[in-house]
Structure formats: C-alpha cells, structure tokens
Write a protein that holds these residues in place. Structure first.
Motif, mmCIF file in Angstrom:
data_model
loop_
_atom_site.group_PDB
_atom_site.id
_atom_site.type_symbol
_atom_site.label_atom_id
_atom_site.label_comp_id
_atom_site.label_asym_id
_atom_site.label_seq_id
_atom_site.Cartn_x
_atom_site.Cartn_y
_atom_site.Cartn_z
ATOM 1 N N ARG A 305 0.675 -1.150 -0.078
ATOM 2 C CA ARG A 305 -0.111 -0.071 0.092
ATOM 3 C C ARG A 305 0.883 1.448 -0.119
ATOM 4 N NH1 ARG A 305 -3.428 -3.077 3.266
ATOM 5 N NH2 ARG A 305 -2.366 -2.582 5.080
ATOM 6 N N ALA A 306 2.067 1.333 0.511
ATOM 7 C CA ALA A 306 2.656 2.552 0.860
ATOM 8 C C ALA A 306 3.859 2.649 -0.450
ATOM 9 C CB ALA A 306 3.642 2.317 2.190
ATOM 10 N N HIS A 307 4.118 1.690 -1.019
ATOM 11 C CA HIS A 307 5.075 1.843 -2.133
ATOM 12 C C HIS A 307 4.776 1.116 -3.464
ATOM 13 C CE1 HIS A 307 7.582 3.292 1.166
ATOM 14 N NE2 HIS A 307 7.550 2.072 1.413
ATOM 15 N N TRP A 308 3.317 1.214 -3.784
ATOM 16 C CA TRP A 308 2.951 0.474 -4.941
ATOM 17 C C TRP A 308 3.396 1.176 -6.198
ATOM 18 C CZ3 TRP A 308 -0.047 2.987 -8.612
ATOM 19 C CH2 TRP A 308 -0.771 4.233 -8.236
ATOM 20 N N ARG A 309 3.373 2.574 -6.162
ATOM 21 C CA ARG A 309 4.213 3.260 -7.368
ATOM 22 C C ARG A 309 5.748 2.763 -7.624
ATOM 23 N NH1 ARG A 309 1.036 7.396 -9.106
ATOM 24 N NH2 ARG A 309 -0.470 8.238 -7.992
ATOM 25 N N TYR A 310 6.191 2.658 -6.687
ATOM 26 C CA TYR A 310 7.815 2.282 -6.856
ATOM 27 C C TYR A 310 7.835 0.810 -7.403
ATOM 28 C CZ TYR A 310 12.542 1.048 -5.346
ATOM 29 O OH TYR A 310 13.913 0.795 -5.308
ATOM 30 N N GLY A 311 6.902 -0.056 -6.657
ATOM 31 C CA GLY A 311 6.954 -1.467 -6.978
ATOM 32 C C GLY A 311 6.440 -1.586 -8.448
ATOM 33 N N ALA A 312 5.537 -0.661 -8.736
ATOM 34 C CA ALA A 312 4.944 -0.867 -10.471
ATOM 35 C C ALA A 312 6.168 -0.631 -11.316
ATOM 36 C CB ALA A 312 3.592 -0.012 -10.631
ATOM 37 N N GLY A 313 6.925 0.547 -11.036
ATOM 38 C CA GLY A 313 8.106 0.862 -11.812
ATOM 39 C C GLY A 313 8.955 -0.339 -12.103
ATOM 40 N N GLU A 314 9.344 -0.883 -10.789
ATOM 41 C CA GLU A 314 10.262 -2.188 -10.658
ATOM 42 C C GLU A 314 9.632 -3.250 -11.600
ATOM 43 O OE1 GLU A 314 13.441 -2.283 -8.662
ATOM 44 O OE2 GLU A 314 12.993 -0.177 -9.446
#
Length: 400
Positions: A305-314
C-alpha cells in the motif's frame, strides 16, 4: 546429554562461515559444526551478488551496518590479499542525473564524512574523467569501494574452518529443532541425522525466520524475498569501474547500477521485484507455501500500500527490456537494448516487521541457547568478518 559439538551453526553462506571462523580463532579447540542444505557453500545470497566491497557511505552513522561495513571493507581487502583471492579497490562514482537528486547527493557526502569515509565531490567534467560515457549533473567519488569474488571468500573461510577442526556438513537441511534451556539443542536433518550442540546459531539467510520458529522463538518479522535481476553489458568497454545512481533513502535498494566485476565483465542492475519463492530466481519459480506465508504477513500488505508506485516501476522494468534500458540510460546514454544480455538473478532476504517497516540494520536476536541472525542482506558480505566476530561474542557468552 552427549554433545556432538559445542556450537551448531545453521547456514553455510558467508555469514555462517564467518561465524564459525571467528569462533575457531577466538577459542581454539572449540567444537563447531556447520549444517548447510546445499551441496556446497555460498549458493544463494553470497554467491549471487555483484561482488562489491561496499565502503559504508549509505548507512546511518553509528548503525551496525555503517560500523561493520567500514571495518569489514578494510578487513575483506586484507583477507583477499592474504589468501590470494582476486580483488581490486578502484572506488566508485555516485551520480546525480536530476536536480531533485542533488540534496540527497550532498547528504551522502555528509554521511560519508561522518562515517570516516574519504569522499570527493565532482562536477560534470570531472565525472567524465573517471567515466567518459557516463553523464550527470554532479557526482561523488568514494575511493574505498572495491570488488572481489565473495564465493571464493566463502570457500576459503570453509577451508580455514575445517583446518581449525570444525566440521561442515553439506546436503544437511534442518527440518526439526528440539531446544531445552537446561540442556542444549538437538537438530534433525532431512536425511534423518541428529546433531546435538550446546548452542545453536541461526545464519540461515533466506530461511532464518523459519529456523527461528523451529527453535521455538518468535522472530517478530518475516523474510520477504525480493529478486534482483541483472544483465551483462555486451560492450563492457563503455564502463571503466563502478557507477551508481543516488539512492532513495526510503528503500534499502540502491537502484540500477553498473559494476565492472573482478572478471572484467560489467553487470547492470539489479531491479527489485517480489520473488514468488524464497529461492525464486525467475518468474517461473513459484512455491505456494512460501508465497502464502509472504501474503499472510501483514507487513507485506503495508509495503504494497505504501510503495505501490515504486513497485509498479520495478515490475515494469522486470517485464520490459526497453524500460530497463531507459533506467540504465540515465547514467549511460550510449547503451542500447541489444547491449543487455540476461544474467543470473539474486534474491535479497529482507526482514519486514509486522507494521511493514523494512529492517534497515543488521538484526541479531538471542534466545535460550540460541543466537539468530535475522536481517543480514547487503552489505553483509562486505561486513561478514566483523559480523562473524559479533555473533561469536554472543555465542561464547552462552557457551561459558
């Protein structure tokens, strides 16, 4: 109770072997047995990293990571020189490619100086003096960063440990632990062997939380595995040494970087994507039970929930070579997709607390007749000799 050994170490990676090495040096004659489930040492985190001897510049001043990395880097160079293990200390560049990264770069300069690390600040023209093909707005050069073969280091540690009288058993996966505070620890392996010791040391890396629970301890965390995917650079002449982006302090990952290894090849990567198994080195490796444990841990969902944008980029960079290439071009504009050839991946054993906090320092927890190493990802290979001494100190206090 008849003991087979004084200290029983689970895990034959560089941390487990460094612990055994420190024990045999601190107390000659101590009986040490190392149990490793693989057929040889250093088959996972130790043998699948980029081979960088980290300087310690990234880590919070006063933290175990900072202290042990700075000390461990110097000791690792000395160890490699003593045993003829190939290594080199040529330093590295950390390069800012966007203005928003400049404050973080300057903060790294200050952090490096607080940690006692020599740091030189660079402008754009000075960057190209070190790396003609690299472009950036500003950079720093960290002279104490080096490279080596950590698999060879682990093999030498294993040899030294055996020479000192310790026993290493390969193919010995631990399936059950019976610990009694007034007597000792008995371990059963998958082959049905039983090994008894006075004190147990858990250096199981990707499986350390499982081993802690087998021993009857609640580790208060879970290992959430993150796969780091690498490419080899088909034109290694584009890179002279080590080149890193400015890391985001919110994450324990350093971003896609360029590493000229001890063999002369250049590694590109890694990204950081969730692995579907503790030893999930590709998307095809799925272990439903292990994946279920990750998904059942509340901390995993807090991270998502906190880092979904970062994870989506990875994830995008994992599934798209073009996207990965764009990330590399921030540092190395000349690179083309055809320059990137898939290389073997690694998996980081990241400890995650129940509230989703990523453990950002080495984590040692003691129980009755046990010492658990519960968070030892990078720079643990660099810091392995000081880590081994710290674990050995705790163990010997229990052995008496």
């Amino acid at each position: 109770m008849a003991y087979d050994c004084d200290v029983l170490v689970i895990g034959g990676g560089i941390v487990g072997l460094s612990t055994a090495y420190a024990l045999t040096r601190a107390r000659p004659g101590i009986r040490v047995t190392v149990l490793e489930k693989e057929p040889g040492p250093a088959r996972h985190q130790t043998g699948r990293n980029s081979g960088v001897i980290h300087s310690g510049i990234y880590y919070r001043p006063g933290s175990l990571k900072a202290r042990f990395a700075v000390k461990g880097a110097a000791e690792m160079v000395k160890f490699c020189a003593e045993y003829g293990i190939p290594h080199a200390v040529g330093g590295k560049l950390i390069v800012a490619t966007e203005r928003s990264e400049l404050p973080r770069l300057h903060a790294l300069v200050q952090r490096g100086r607080e940690n006692g690390i020599p740091v030189r600040e660079l402008g754009p023209s000075q960057i190209t003096e070190f790396e003609p093909e690299v472009r950036g707005l500003a950079g720093i050069h960290v002279a104490t960063t080096g490279i080596c073969d950590f698999g060879a280091v682990a093999a030498q540690l294993a040899s030294s440990v055996r020479d000192a009288g310790a026993e290493i058993r390969y193919g010995a996966e631990v399936t059950r632990i019976d610990r009694r505070a007034d007597r000792g620890v008995a371990v059963r392996t998958a082959a049905g062997d039983i090994v008894r010791g006075r004190v147990l040391v858990n250096c199981a890396g990707l499986h350390c939380d499982r081993v802690a629970r087998l021993a009857g301890d609640d580790p208060g965390m879970r290992i959430v595995p993150f796969r780091g995917e690498y490419y080899d650079l088909a034109r290694p002449e584009l890179v002279r040494g080590l080149v890193y982006p400015v890391p985001d302090p919110a994450f324990p990952f350093l971003g896609v970087h360029l590493t000229r290894g001890i063999d002369g090849g250049v590694h590109v990567g890694p990204n950081a994507v969730p692995a579907l198994a503790r030893e999930g080195y590709d998307w095809a490796t799925v272990r439903p039970r292990e994946l279920g444990m990750t998904l059942a841990w509340p901390g995993s969902w807090h991270i998502a929930r906190a880092h979904w944008r970062y994870g989506a980029g990875e994830l995008h960079r994992s599934l798209s070579k073009k996207a990965f290439t764009r990330a590399v071009r921030r540092l190395l504009p000349a690179v083309e997709p055809s320059d990137l050839r898939p290389a073997k991946a690694g998996v980081r054993a990241q400890a995650v607390l129940r509230d989703g906090t990523l453990a950002d320092d080495f984590l040692f927890v003691e129980g009755a007749r046990t010492v658990h190493v519960l968070n030892a990802p990078s720079p643990a290979a660099t810091a392995s000799l000081p880590i081994g001494r710290e674990v050995a100190r705790r163990v010997l206090a229990q052995v008496g």
